[in-house]
Scaffold this motif. Structure first.
Motif, PDB file in Angstrom:
ATOM      1  N   VAL A  85       0.844  -1.191   0.000  1.00  0.00           N
ATOM      2  CA  VAL A  85       0.000   0.000   0.000  1.00  0.00           C
ATOM      3  C   VAL A  85       0.883   1.246   0.000  1.00  0.00           C
ATOM      4  CG1 VAL A  85      -2.021  -1.086   1.039  1.00  0.00           C
ATOM      5  CG2 VAL A  85      -0.311  -0.009   2.511  1.00  0.00           C
ATOM      6  N   VAL A  86       2.136   1.041   0.382  1.00  0.00           N
ATOM      7  CA  VAL A  86       3.138   2.092   0.371  1.00  0.00           C
ATOM      8  C   VAL A  86       4.433   1.468  -0.135  1.00  0.00           C
ATOM      9  CG1 VAL A  86       4.530   3.653   1.793  1.00  0.00           C
ATOM     10  CG2 VAL A  86       2.127   3.314   2.335  1.00  0.00           C
ATOM     11  N   ALA A  87       5.130   2.188  -1.002  1.00  0.00           N
ATOM     12  CA  ALA A  87       6.423   1.728  -1.502  1.00  0.00           C
ATOM     13  C   ALA A  87       7.400   2.891  -1.433  1.00  0.00           C
ATOM     14  CB  ALA A  87       6.303   1.207  -2.933  1.00  0.00           C
ATOM     15  N   ALA A  88       8.603   2.595  -0.990  1.00  0.00           N
ATOM     16  CA  ALA A  88       9.654   3.605  -0.901  1.00  0.00           C
ATOM     17  C   ALA A  88      10.973   2.945  -1.271  1.00  0.00           C
ATOM     18  CB  ALA A  88       9.734   4.173   0.516  1.00  0.00           C
ATOM     19  N   GLY A  89      11.940   3.769  -1.588  1.00  0.00           N
ATOM     20  CA  GLY A  89      13.238   3.214  -1.948  1.00  0.00           C
ATOM     21  C   GLY A  89      14.367   4.141  -1.586  1.00  0.00           C
ATOM     22  N   HIS A  90      15.492   3.542  -1.323  1.00  0.00           N
ATOM     23  CA  HIS A  90      16.706   4.293  -1.052  1.00  0.00           C
ATOM     24  C   HIS A  90      17.449   4.475  -2.370  1.00  0.00           C
ATOM     25  CE1 HIS A  90      21.066   4.494  -0.086  1.00  0.00           C
ATOM     26  NE2 HIS A  90      20.614   5.457   0.689  1.00  0.00           N
ATOM     27  N   SER A  91      17.756   5.706  -2.730  1.00  0.00           N
ATOM     28  CA  SER A  91      18.517   5.995  -3.938  1.00  0.00           C
ATOM     29  C   SER A  91      17.813   5.400  -5.158  1.00  0.00           C
ATOM     30  CB  SER A  91      19.952   5.498  -3.771  1.00  0.00           C
ATOM     31  OG  SER A  91      20.747   5.874  -4.866  1.00  0.00           O
ATOM     32  N   VAL A  92      18.479   4.533  -5.912  1.00  0.00           N
ATOM     33  CA  VAL A  92      17.878   3.948  -7.117  1.00  0.00           C
ATOM     34  C   VAL A  92      16.661   3.085  -6.773  1.00  0.00           C
ATOM     35  CG1 VAL A  92      19.264   1.826  -7.286  1.00  0.00           C
ATOM     36  CG2 VAL A  92      18.440   2.939  -9.361  1.00  0.00           C
ATOM     37  N   GLY A  93      16.521   2.710  -5.531  1.00  0.00           N
ATOM     38  CA  GLY A  93      15.343   1.971  -5.089  1.00  0.00           C
ATOM     39  C   GLY A  93      14.051   2.759  -5.262  1.00  0.00           C
ATOM     40  N   GLU A  94      14.177   4.075  -5.416  1.00  0.00           N
ATOM     41  CA  GLU A  94      13.001   4.904  -5.683  1.00  0.00           C
ATOM     42  C   GLU A  94      12.317   4.467  -6.973  1.00  0.00           C
ATOM     43  OE1 GLU A  94      13.548   9.208  -5.316  1.00  0.00           O
ATOM     44  OE2 GLU A  94      15.382   8.777  -4.197  1.00  0.00           O
ATOM     45  N   TYR A  95      13.099   4.031  -7.946  1.00  0.00           N
ATOM     46  CA  TYR A  95      12.520   3.588  -9.218  1.00  0.00           C
ATOM     47  C   TYR A  95      11.774   2.269  -9.054  1.00  0.00           C
ATOM     48  CZ  TYR A  95      14.746   7.465 -11.479  1.00  0.00           C
ATOM     49  OH  TYR A  95      15.096   8.751 -11.836  1.00  0.00           O
ATOM     50  N   SER A  96      12.269   1.396  -8.221  1.00  0.00           N
ATOM     51  CA  SER A  96      11.541   0.158  -7.919  1.00  0.00           C
ATOM     52  C   SER A  96      10.215   0.499  -7.255  1.00  0.00           C
ATOM     53  CB  SER A  96      12.368  -0.748  -7.003  1.00  0.00           C
ATOM     54  OG  SER A  96      13.588  -1.105  -7.613  1.00  0.00           O
ATOM     55  N   ALA A  97      10.244   1.480  -6.356  1.00  0.00           N
ATOM     56  CA  ALA A  97       9.024   1.903  -5.674  1.00  0.00           C
ATOM     57  C   ALA A  97       8.026   2.511  -6.660  1.00  0.00           C
ATOM     58  CB  ALA A  97       9.351   2.907  -4.566  1.00  0.00           C
ATOM     59  N   LEU A  98       8.513   3.280  -7.620  1.00  0.00           N
ATOM     60  CA  LEU A  98       7.631   3.856  -8.634  1.00  0.00           C
ATOM     61  C   LEU A  98       6.973   2.770  -9.476  1.00  0.00           C
ATOM     62  CD1 LEU A  98       9.794   6.897  -9.778  1.00  0.00           C
ATOM     63  CD2 LEU A  98       7.572   7.009  -8.638  1.00  0.00           C
ATOM     64  N   VAL A  99       7.748   1.746  -9.839  1.00  0.00           N
ATOM     65  CA  VAL A  99       7.192   0.625 -10.600  1.00  0.00           C
ATOM     66  C   VAL A  99       6.170  -0.118  -9.741  1.00  0.00           C
ATOM     67  CG1 VAL A  99       7.715  -1.569 -11.744  1.00  0.00           C
ATOM     68  CG2 VAL A  99       9.210   0.410 -12.102  1.00  0.00           C
ATOM     69  N   ALA A 100       6.516  -0.375  -8.488  1.00  0.00           N
ATOM     70  CA  ALA A 100       5.612  -1.090  -7.579  1.00  0.00           C
ATOM     71  C   ALA A 100       4.293  -0.343  -7.409  1.00  0.00           C
ATOM     72  CB  ALA A 100       6.269  -1.296  -6.216  1.00  0.00           C
ATOM     73  N   ALA A 101       4.355   0.986  -7.411  1.00  0.00           N
ATOM     74  CA  ALA A 101       3.159   1.811  -7.231  1.00  0.00           C
ATOM     75  C   ALA A 101       2.369   1.983  -8.524  1.00  0.00           C
ATOM     76  CB  ALA A 101       3.564   3.180  -6.687  1.00  0.00           C
ATOM     77  N   GLY A 102       2.934   1.528  -9.636  1.00  0.00           N
ATOM     78  CA  GLY A 102       2.262   1.691 -10.918  1.00  0.00           C
ATOM     79  C   GLY A 102       2.411   3.075 -11.512  1.00  0.00           C
ATOM     80  N   ALA A 103       3.337   3.868 -10.964  1.00  0.00           N
ATOM     81  CA  ALA A 103       3.548   5.231 -11.438  1.00  0.00           C
ATOM     82  C   ALA A 103       4.505   5.300 -12.616  1.00  0.00           C
ATOM     83  CB  ALA A 103       4.075   6.106 -10.296  1.00  0.00           C
ATOM     84  N   MET A 104       5.215   4.212 -12.884  1.00  0.00           N
ATOM     85  CA  MET A 104       6.186   4.163 -13.981  1.00  0.00           C
ATOM     86  C   MET A 104       6.240   2.732 -14.477  1.00  0.00           C
ATOM     87  SD  MET A 104      10.123   5.481 -13.760  1.00  0.00           S
ATOM     88  CE  MET A 104      10.733   6.409 -15.147  1.00  0.00           C
ATOM     89  N   SER A 105       6.348   2.558 -15.782  1.00  0.00           N
ATOM     90  CA  SER A 105       6.464   1.198 -16.313  1.00  0.00           C
ATOM     91  C   SER A 105       7.861   0.650 -16.020  1.00  0.00           C
ATOM     92  CB  SER A 105       6.196   1.169 -17.817  1.00  0.00           C
ATOM     93  OG  SER A 105       7.284   1.716 -18.539  1.00  0.00           O
ATOM     94  N   PHE A 106       7.941  -0.655 -15.931  1.00  0.00           N
ATOM     95  CA  PHE A 106       9.217  -1.313 -15.660  1.00  0.00           C
ATOM     96  C   PHE A 106      10.221  -0.997 -16.764  1.00  0.00           C
ATOM     97  CE2 PHE A 106      11.354  -5.744 -15.395  1.00  0.00           C
ATOM     98  CZ  PHE A 106      12.354  -5.261 -14.581  1.00  0.00           C
TER      99      PHE A 106
END
Length: 114
Positions: A85-106
């Motif tokens: 229900v919440v995704a966050a990431g450290h550094s480049v992990g932010e992009y994994s969080a964006l993908v997990a949230a559906g805000a950015m395609s893989f």
């Protein structure tokens, strides 16, 4: 159940990361194939066999971490049905969080971090 996912950043990479997921789950293999296609390189080979000095390069480490994170995310979802229900990431992990949230395609995230 409400769950949050925190994705790792650069420095968490190591030769062999994601190999067990790849070997045991079709959905992880598909994630690595998608990642490799997006950046036009054999990312699974680099993640699983190195060499370490090549994996440590930022232009390789960041896509490798993203691909492994998304492979793990997909396996978790397929095996448990859990989605964050919440995704966050450290550094480049932010992009994994964006993908997990559906805000950015893989594939777009892969190209961006490459």
């Amino acid at each position: 159940m409400k769950i949050a996912f925190l994705f790792p950043g650069q420095g968490s990479q190591y030769v062999g990361m994601g190999r067990e997921l790849f070997e045991n789950f079709q959905i992880a293999r598909i994630a690595y194939e998608e990642a490799s296609d997006a950046i036009e390189m054999n990312l699974s080979l680099l993640c699983f066999k190195g060499p370490e000095e090549k994996l440590l390069l930022t232009e390789n480490a960041q896509p490798a971490i993203l691909a492994t994170s998304i492979a793990a995310l997909r396996v978790i979802h397929e095996e448990t049905g859990l989605d964050p229900v919440v995704a966050a990431g450290h550094s480049v992990g932010e992009y994994s969080a964006l993908v997990a949230a559906g805000a950015m395609s893989f594939s777009n995230a892969m190209r961006t971090v490459r």
